[in-house]
Design a protein around this motif. Structure first.
Motif, PDB file in Angstrom:
ATOM      1  N   ASP A 166       0.816  -1.215   0.000  1.00 52.34           N
ATOM      2  CA  ASP A 166       0.000   0.000   0.000  1.00 52.34           C
ATOM      3  C   ASP A 166       0.851   1.266   0.000  1.00 52.34           C
ATOM      4  N   ALA A 167       2.179   1.121  -0.156  1.00 57.52           N
ATOM      5  CA  ALA A 167       3.066   2.279  -0.124  1.00 57.52           C
ATOM      6  C   ALA A 167       4.020   2.271  -1.330  1.00 57.52           C
ATOM      7  N   PRO A 168       3.466   2.345  -2.543  1.00 61.11           N
ATOM      8  CA  PRO A 168       4.313   2.293  -3.738  1.00 61.11           C
ATOM      9  C   PRO A 168       5.334   3.429  -3.802  1.00 61.11           C
ATOM     10  N   ALA A 200      -2.312 -10.271  -4.387  1.00 63.03           N
ATOM     11  CA  ALA A 200      -3.445  -9.513  -3.860  1.00 63.03           C
ATOM     12  C   ALA A 200      -3.373  -8.025  -4.172  1.00 63.03           C
ATOM     13  N   THR A 201      -2.268  -7.574  -4.741  1.00 60.56           N
ATOM     14  CA  THR A 201      -2.096  -6.146  -5.005  1.00 60.56           C
ATOM     15  C   THR A 201      -2.726  -5.765  -6.337  1.00 60.56           C
ATOM     16  N   SER A 202      -3.400  -4.659  -6.350  1.00 57.04           N
ATOM     17  CA  SER A 202      -4.029  -4.174  -7.570  1.00 57.04           C
ATOM     18  C   SER A 202      -2.969  -3.764  -8.582  1.00 57.04           C
ATOM     19  N   ILE A 203      -3.232  -4.066  -9.836  1.00 56.21           N
ATOM     20  CA  ILE A 203      -2.330  -3.643 -10.912  1.00 56.21           C
ATOM     21  C   ILE A 203      -2.246  -2.117 -10.958  1.00 56.21           C
ATOM     22  N   ALA A 204      -3.263  -1.453 -10.426  1.00 55.71           N
ATOM     23  CA  ALA A 204      -3.256   0.012 -10.396  1.00 55.71           C
ATOM     24  C   ALA A 204      -2.070   0.554  -9.596  1.00 55.71           C
ATOM     25  N   ALA A 205      -1.486  -0.297  -8.735  1.00 56.95           N
ATOM     26  CA  ALA A 205      -0.325   0.136  -7.963  1.00 56.95           C
ATOM     27  C   ALA A 205       0.822   0.512  -8.886  1.00 56.95           C
ATOM     28  N   ALA A 206       0.886  -0.135 -10.050  1.00 55.27           N
ATOM     29  CA  ALA A 206       1.939   0.186 -11.017  1.00 55.27           C
ATOM     30  C   ALA A 206       1.815   1.626 -11.492  1.00 55.27           C
ATOM     31  N   ALA A 233       5.473 -13.508  -2.987  1.00 53.61           N
ATOM     32  CA  ALA A 233       5.498 -12.272  -2.203  1.00 53.61           C
ATOM     33  C   ALA A 233       4.256 -12.186  -1.315  1.00 53.61           C
ATOM     34  N   ALA A 234       4.402 -11.542  -0.171  1.00 56.69           N
ATOM     35  CA  ALA A 234       3.272 -11.387   0.743  1.00 56.69           C
ATOM     36  C   ALA A 234       3.204  -9.938   1.214  1.00 56.69           C
ATOM     37  N   ASP A 235       2.149  -9.248   0.801  1.00 51.54           N
ATOM     38  CA  ASP A 235       1.901  -7.873   1.245  1.00 51.54           C
ATOM     39  C   ASP A 235       3.035  -6.922   0.897  1.00 51.54           C
TER      40      ASP A 235
END
Length: 291
Positions: A166-168, A200-206, A233-235
């Motif tokens: 949650d911290a890209p 679990a991470t959204s591709i939008a994080a990219a 990977a985890a979180d």
């Protein structure tokens, strides 16, 4: 077989088209090393191969790129081999320690297609990160063509950073902080960005990663990005950067010439810290290289 398995097979096949070798001290250091996304070959063996071919008896693809680990201290003895490697019909990337001086760096840059600076002397780790960046399959793939586009912009450096998914922006900041000492990425002309996320991470994080990268470089810099999912990977979210066209002023060490007058620098200790000064002209507070 899933689409991801298809991509993995394609990447493994492409791995045979990338050859890793070493010159100088790295010739022995890399001997017998294995690289998931490339094959290792001694320089003499590689130069003896028929043009565009792979090792005899191998099912690997014709050589598309050569990644050579180079010891700048033995550059004089390695120049002929380096030029021979550069003469192959392949994209040639020299990976050198970040403490390499400007003159040696310029000589290497003239001999090959591209130069990549590793953090400290960890050249082997830099090679592994570079290969993973351009060959790991993902939801947006990066490849050797992308690498050639970015690296043709001048001397490049590699940095990696990891943060909570949650911290890209934090991952990007750490990746820039992980660039070799002496690198100024402000005026970088091109950046290759690889974003690695957990399932679990959204591709939008990219998108957030690319925005954070652009905040650290000039408006005209060319940014090429890719992304992949790491099932293990985890979180976490990881960012790998290849920043090209950078200014590089490696930190100095005792005995190096003073940047102001050319006299030898001396080390002075103040409590727990050390600094460099010039006894001849009084220049002080110079960034110090830690070998």
């Amino acid at each position: 077989m899933s689409h991801r398995d298809d991509l993995r097979e394609a990447a493994d096949a492409l791995g045979g088209s990338v050859v890793v070798c070493g010159l100088g001290a790295y010739a022995d250091r890399l001997a017998g090393s294995t690289f998931r996304n490339a094959r290792y070959a001694p320089v003499a063996e590689l130069l003896a191969e028929p043009t565009g071919a792979s090792t005899e008896g191998s099912t690997a693809s014709p050589t598309a790129a050569v990644v050579v680990a180079l010891d700048p201290e033995g550059l004089g003895e390695s120049t002929e081999s380096l030029r021979a490697l550069a003469g192959l019909d392949a994209f040639t990337v020299a990976v050198v320690p970040s403490g390499t001086g400007a003159d040696a760096l310029s000589a290497v840059r003239e001999a090959v297609d591209a130069v990549l600076l590793a953090e400290g002397a960890d050249v082997e780790a830099a090679i592994g990160s570079f290969l993973a960046t351009v060959q790991e399959p993902g939801f947006v793939n990066l490849d050797l063509t992308d690498a050639e586009t970015v690296l043709s912009s001048g001397v490049a450096a590699l940095g990696t950073g990891t943060a909570d998914r949650d911290a890209p922006a934090s991952a990007v900041s750490r990746a820039f902080d992980g660039l070799p000492a002496g690198i100024d990425a402000t005026d970088a002309s091109a950046v290759l960005v690889d974003v690695v996320v957990d399932p679990a991470t959204s591709i939008a994080a990219a998108t957030d990663v690319i925005a954070a990268v652009r905040e650290r470089i000039g408006d005209d810099a060319n940014v090429i990005w890719g992304g992949t999912v790491d099932e293990t990977a985890a979180d976490a979210l990881a960012v790998r950067l290849v920043v090209a066209g950078v200014r590089h002023a490696p930190p100095l060490a005792a005995g190096d010439p003073c940047p102001r007058c050319g006299a030898s620098l001396s080390t002075y200790r103040f409590g727990a810290s050390e600094t460099l000064s010039c006894d001849a002209c009084g220049y002080s507070g110079i960034s110090m290289r830690r070998d």
